[in-house]
Design an enzyme around this catalytic site. Structure first.
Site, mmCIF file in Angstrom:
data_model
loop_
_atom_site.group_PDB
_atom_site.id
_atom_site.type_symbol
_atom_site.label_atom_id
_atom_site.label_comp_id
_atom_site.label_asym_id
_atom_site.label_seq_id
_atom_site.Cartn_x
_atom_site.Cartn_y
_atom_site.Cartn_z
ATOM 1 N N TYR A 116 12.724 1.528 -18.682
ATOM 2 C CA TYR A 116 11.980 1.204 -17.578
ATOM 3 C C TYR A 116 10.685 2.047 -17.231
ATOM 4 C CZ TYR A 116 15.794 -1.759 -16.506
ATOM 5 O OH TYR A 116 16.857 -2.657 -16.436
ATOM 6 N N HIS A 134 10.644 -4.258 -14.236
ATOM 7 C CA HIS A 134 11.589 -5.017 -15.275
ATOM 8 C C HIS A 134 11.598 -3.901 -16.418
ATOM 9 C CE1 HIS A 134 12.696 -8.727 -13.702
ATOM 10 N NE2 HIS A 134 11.349 -8.956 -13.225
ATOM 11 N N LYS A 179 10.069 -7.869 -24.232
ATOM 12 C CA LYS A 179 10.491 -6.618 -24.374
ATOM 13 C C LYS A 179 10.044 -6.265 -25.614
ATOM 14 C CE LYS A 179 14.233 -6.942 -20.922
ATOM 15 N NZ LYS A 179 13.438 -7.085 -19.870
#
Lengths: 323, 150
Positions: free
Chosen positions: A260, A268, A299
């Site tokens: 993070y 997020h 991600k």
């Protein structure tokens, strides 16, 4: 990071804030706990504040647990997140919001040890905690609370009857009379049942522990010994933490860590970190699988390997966009 | 191919083996023929299907594989493409070798049915693209939904 990126990736915090403002059932104890923890982090500021006293870590078999509030705050202030394990006294039958103890990752415990910021707490069972005194004190407090509550309940009942009397229509004198008689009898006949008593659970005490039976049970399911890749993971953890990222475990995403850019309560994750050693052979299908998963959840997958000169090299995997 | 009536028909020559690009790759003397085959399939995809420019093949001596270099279009930066059969394994070290060449790297996995999957690989930490707006704060709607479900 650009301001627009910050805004778009920040979790909606209004929902949490509004639940803090509303009284009664809406106040979520765990959110209060989490906000208190992250507030501690903001106050202490930079990572140089290791001068704080050491954090007490209780070992349950080999699992490092943190029980005390000030210790949890100190751990969070150092940028280590951990995972809460316990149930909340007021809302036990759910898994969404958990309470103390905080389970540390082996890497987090290692980092605390390296900074000399943690100490193992002595084994509870061996110490004399004055169990009998505690129990007596608790019983006395309960009795006092019961007496106070009986008085208050009696007053409440009288008020209710008075309201009923004044609210009644003036014509029904017989009903009025009956109520007056009840009011007079109340002082003699009123009993406050034990089951109606409100019990206060004091959860802020320092002396939290589990009984020997629970401890034996937990020992049976203790985590396994050190894995062969544990050193690679630790190097990567330390390097990323040193760069200011927050890391949690990434079991849900098939990786080693979730990375993070700030406190997990506010952002997020940007990366799924997969720790391999430089020479470790990885099946290409596994690389494709984790890369695909990463692109599905927005991600970047990071392949992390500790290099020879104590540096860690990172390779970002991204979807090419070529269908 | 359906057999003709009468005697055996000679099978037609393998067009891949005769393709000049394949022969170029063969000349690089890579032992792993599966990798050379994979490289050829990627070459055909880039040149004929996607019509990339200046596609050439290069040998990587450390890894003993055929690498491709290409540009997506005129003026675009050169990329290095690493074609590998999907069932093979790879080490982070070999990926770093390819990255050390200085160009952005595309890893291409070639499946047994010649499906191609391209993955971009970059050195360092690349922040992913943020999710697209507009954003609506869930706020109390989630609480309300959960209470209704109960």
């Amino acid at each position: 990071m650009k301001r627009s990126e910050l805004c778009s990736r920040r979790k909606s915090s209004v929902g949490i804030a509004s639940s803090l403002v509303l009284p009664g059932r809406r106040t979520c104890p765990q959110v209060v706990l989490m906000e208190a923890l992250s507030c501690g982090e903001r106050r202490l500021g930079s990572d140089e504040e290791y001068a704080a006293p050491a954090v007490g870590v209780s070992l349950c078999d080999s699992a490092p647990l943190v029980w005390r509030m000030q210790d949890l705050r100190a751990v969070r202030a150092q940028g280590l997140v951990g995972a809460l394990l316990g149930s909340l006294p007021r809302t036990p039958r759910q898994n969404g919001r958990l309470g103390r103890p905080l389970l540390l990752l082996p890497e987090e415990e290692g980092l605390l040890r390296e900074r000399r910021a943690a100490a193992a707490l002595p084994d509870r069972c061996q110490q004399d905690w004055g169990g009998a005194e505690l129990r007596q004190k608790h019983e006395e407090e309960e009795k006092k609370s019961f007496e106070e509550q009986s008085v208050l309940a009696l007053e409440d009942r009288k008020l209710a009857l008075l309201r009923a009397m004044t609210g009644a229509e003036s014509g029904a004198t017989s009903a009025d009379e009956a109520l007056r008689r009840r009011l007079q009898a109340l002082d003699q006949n009123f009993t406050f049942p034990q089951s109606a008593m409100a019990v206060q659970l004091s959860t802020a005490r320092a002396g939290l522990s589990y009984c020997p039976e629970a401890r034996a049970f937990l020992q049976a399911y203790g985590p396994t010994g050190a894995e062969p890749r544990c050193d690679a993971r630790y190097q990567v953890f330390r390097d990323l933490r040193g760069r200011g990222f927050y890391l949690t475990s990434a079991g849900k995403f098939g990786g080693d860590f979730l990375v993070y850019p700030g406190d997990p309560l506010r952002f997020h994750a940007h990366f799924i970190a997969v720790c391999v050693s430089l020479d470790e052979s990885v099946c290409l299908l596994d690389v494709l699988a984790v890369a695909r998963l990463g692109s599905n959840v927005k991600k970047t997958v990071l392949l992390c390997s500790p290099g020879p000169d104590a540096r860690v090299c990172y390779t970002s995997l991204q979807w090419s966009g070529m269908i | 191919m359906s057999g003709a009536s009468g005697g055996e028909k000679r099978p037609p020559p393998n067009w891949i083996l005769q393709h000049p690009a394949y022969q170029q790759m063969k000349d690089l003397q890579i032992e792993d023929s599966a990798q050379v085959h994979a490289a050829f399939l990627v070459y055909m995809d880039l040149t004929e299907v996607r019509r990339w420019k200046e596609v050439s093949c290069v040998k990587s001596s450390e890894l003993q594989v055929v690498l491709l270099e290409a540009r997506e279009k005129e003026g675009a930066p050169t990329l290095t493409i690493l074609p590998l059969p999907a069932h093979q394994s790879v080490t982070h070290k070999s990926i770093r070798h390819v990255l050390d060449r200085g160009f952005p790297v595309l890893l291409c996995a070639v499946a047994a049915d010649s499906t191609l999957v391209y993955q971009r690989m970059t050195d360092g930490l690349v922040t992913p693209d943020p999710p697209v707006g507009p954003f609506q704060d869930m706020g109390r709607r989630q609480h309300r939904k959960r209470r209704q479900q109960r």
